[in-house]
Design an enzyme around this catalytic site. Structure first.
Site, PDB file in Angstrom:
ATOM      1  CG  ASP A 160      -2.129   1.543   1.127  1.00 16.63           C
ATOM      2  OD1 ASP A 160      -2.702   1.107   0.358  1.00 16.63           O
ATOM      3  OD2 ASP A 160      -1.450   2.090   2.324  1.00 16.63           O
ATOM      4  NE  ARG A 167      -5.177   4.391  -4.910  1.00 17.24           N
ATOM      5  CZ  ARG A 167      -6.077   4.430  -3.313  1.00 17.24           C
ATOM      6  NH1 ARG A 167      -5.263   3.591  -2.693  1.00 17.24           N
ATOM      7  NH2 ARG A 167      -7.452   4.641  -3.797  1.00 17.24           N
ATOM      8  CB  SER A 182      -5.762   2.045  -0.432  1.00 16.32           C
ATOM      9  OG  SER A 182      -4.998   2.675   0.406  1.00 16.32           O
ATOM     10  CE  LYS A 186      -4.212   2.339   4.488  1.00 15.53           C
ATOM     11  NZ  LYS A 186      -3.110   2.997   3.979  1.00 15.53           N
TER      12      LYS A 186
HETATM   13  N1  URA Z   1      -7.099   6.545   2.873  1.00 15.66           N
HETATM   14  C1  URA Z   1      -6.333   5.195   2.641  1.00 15.66           C
HETATM   15  O1  URA Z   1      -5.912   4.595   3.582  1.00 15.66           O
HETATM   16  N2  URA Z   1      -6.664   5.199   0.810  1.00 15.66           N
HETATM   17  C2  URA Z   1      -7.087   5.649   0.268  1.00 15.66           C
HETATM   18  O2  URA Z   1      -6.954   4.864  -1.308  1.00 15.66           O
HETATM   19  C3  URA Z   1      -7.881   6.454   1.034  1.00 15.66           C
HETATM   20  C4  URA Z   1      -7.931   6.822   1.573  1.00 15.66           C
END
Ligand code: URA
Length: 435
Positions: A160, A167, A182, A186
């Site tokens: 990520d 991104r 994403s 996590k």
């Molecule tokens: N927060 C994140 O951790 N990832 C995203 O893609 C958008 C908001």
């Protein structure tokens, strides 16, 4: 299998297999797939999207790219995540409430970026407070106090880190499956048994409309459930800043006040709803019972005591709970007065976040330092009647910014109108139930 074939497949809106998704994720994380090809794939995903199965496979592939933690706290671990907003200090309120009601909250949080704030910056405003706990210490603290809030430890979801940075640079952030993978990668790697997602909706949030927010919330809940975690989401309003403060030390004060029973209505409703969901997915009772338990933890002071214990265990000065002057104080305070008489019908939320960052409270770039004393205190909010020249807010800063031009800009975030123009207040919009 080649990356060229995978990009072509997605460009033609075909479904990728789990093997292809695993291969791309591993290849990009290790560096064997270069940025330009990954960018092309991300853009193809933005246009063609991903099915729920592909999103789930991508989420798991990303989660497994680093450590998969199993917090051994001896209890049911609940994590809470907000998709990001302005004035969002709910973690500082919900985590102590949940801990006071017998739920374990090992919470890894992030720093703020852009117009949204981050919990780690807010906690850094408490003198001495450590946000860099090692994993054993982090879990040990949860065993003692029921909660700990720290920055990420270990190697959590390296995929990520790389994909999010790409991104950000290639205008591919605003894709629901990419946001879902994403966030959820996590959350799944952090190992909580239950996850409550606070999906913000409105001008100050990633998701500007209820239907987009609903899609994201439903997708995240299903991906969480499929991975065997209890997961629910609530949609909450971010069409105006949450509560009466924006900025790190200022939000710590407002969170402490909330735990003393003095939260403004919007902050109270959103925090109570999130805390109740945390209790609910931990099996503490029905939703109604969980709301009553949350209210009781505020009324009897037990949630505030959990916050105090956490501050002590993380080496912060617990005297801040009684004496707010121990927190960083702004050198400059600039009052803002109403430009006309009438009702406040709106406060531009994203613009407020940007102005708060210009005052020093947030980061306009990743490496920028934060002025912990900076921010905004609102005297008036949406729905209030004001007379021309009445004080409506105070800007705080200790940094070397052009306060007069910021004050002029800030005057424009307030929208005035007639009583009929005031939008209906709905702080908690909807619950998306999983199991
Ligand atoms: N927060 C994140 O951790 N990832 C995203 O893609 C958008 C908001």
């Amino acid at each position: 299998m080649t990356i060229y074939e995978i990009i072509t497949k997605k460009k033609r809106n075909a479904e990728l297999t789990a093997d292809e998704i695993n291969w791309v994720t591993a290849g990009y994380t290790s560096g064997s797939i270069p940025d330009h090809q990954m960018s092309a794939l991300l853009m193809a995903i933005c246009f063609s999207s991903l099915s729920e199965r592909e999103t789930s496979d991508l989420t798991m592939a990303m989660a497994r790219s680093g450590d998969m933690l199993k917090p051994d706290t001896g209890g049911f671990n609940v994590d809470k995540h907000s998709t990001g907003g302005v004035g969002d200090k709910t973690t500082l309120i919900c985590a102590p409430i949940a801990a006071a009601c017998g739920v374990c909250v090992p919470k890894m949080s992030g720093r703020g970026l852009g117009h949204t704030g981050g919990t780690i910056d807010k906690l850094s405003a408490i003198p001495g407070f450590r946000t860099d706990l090692g994993y054993d210490e982090f879990i040990g603290n949860v065993r003692k106090a029921g909660l700990a809030i720290s920055g990420q430890t270990g190697e959590l979801v390296p995929a990520d880190k790389k994909i999010y940075a790409l991104r950000d640079a290639t205008a591919t952030v605003d894709s629901i499956p990419l946001i879902c993978s994403s966030i959820m990668s996590k959350k799944l790697a952090s190992g909580a048994d239950g996850i409550v997602l606070d999906v913000k909706v409105g001008d100050g949030a990633f998701m500007k409309t209820i239907s987009e927010a609903e899609k994201l919330a439903e997708m995240m809940v299903r991906v969480g459930n499929k991975a065997g975690r209890k997961c629910t989401a609530i949609l909450t309003d971010m069409s105006k800043p949450l509560g009466k403060t924006v900025g790190n030390a200022l939000e710590v004060i407002e969170a402490i006040e909330a735990l003393k029973g003095n939260a403004p209505k919007d902050l109270h409703e959103v925090s109570a709803a999130i805390a109740a969901e945390m209790l609910f997915i931990a099996g503490k009772g029905s939703r109604e019972e969980c709301i009553s338990m949350s209210e009781k933890a505020i009324a009897d002071g037990s949630a505030l005591e959990r916050l105090r214990e956490m501050i002590i265990l993380q080496c912060g000065d617990p005297k801040v709970i009684e004496n707010y002057e121990l927190l960083p104080q702004a050198k400059v305070k600039r009052e803002i007065f109403a430009e006309k008489s009438g009702y406040i019908c709106g406060i531009s939320c994203e613009e407020t976040g940007i102005i708060s960052a210009k005052l020093g409270a947030g980061r306009l770039s990743k490496e920028a330092a934060v002025d912990l004393s900076a921010g905004i205190v609102f005297d008036k909010t949406v729905g209030d009647h004001v007379e021309k020249g009445e004080r409506i807010a105070v800007l705080h800063t200790s940094s070397d910014c052009d306060i007069e031009s910021i004050a002029e800009e800030f005057g424009k975030v307030f929208h005035y109108g007639e009583k009929n123009d005031i939008p209906e207040e709905k702080n908690v919009i909807k619950t998306v139930k999983g199991y």
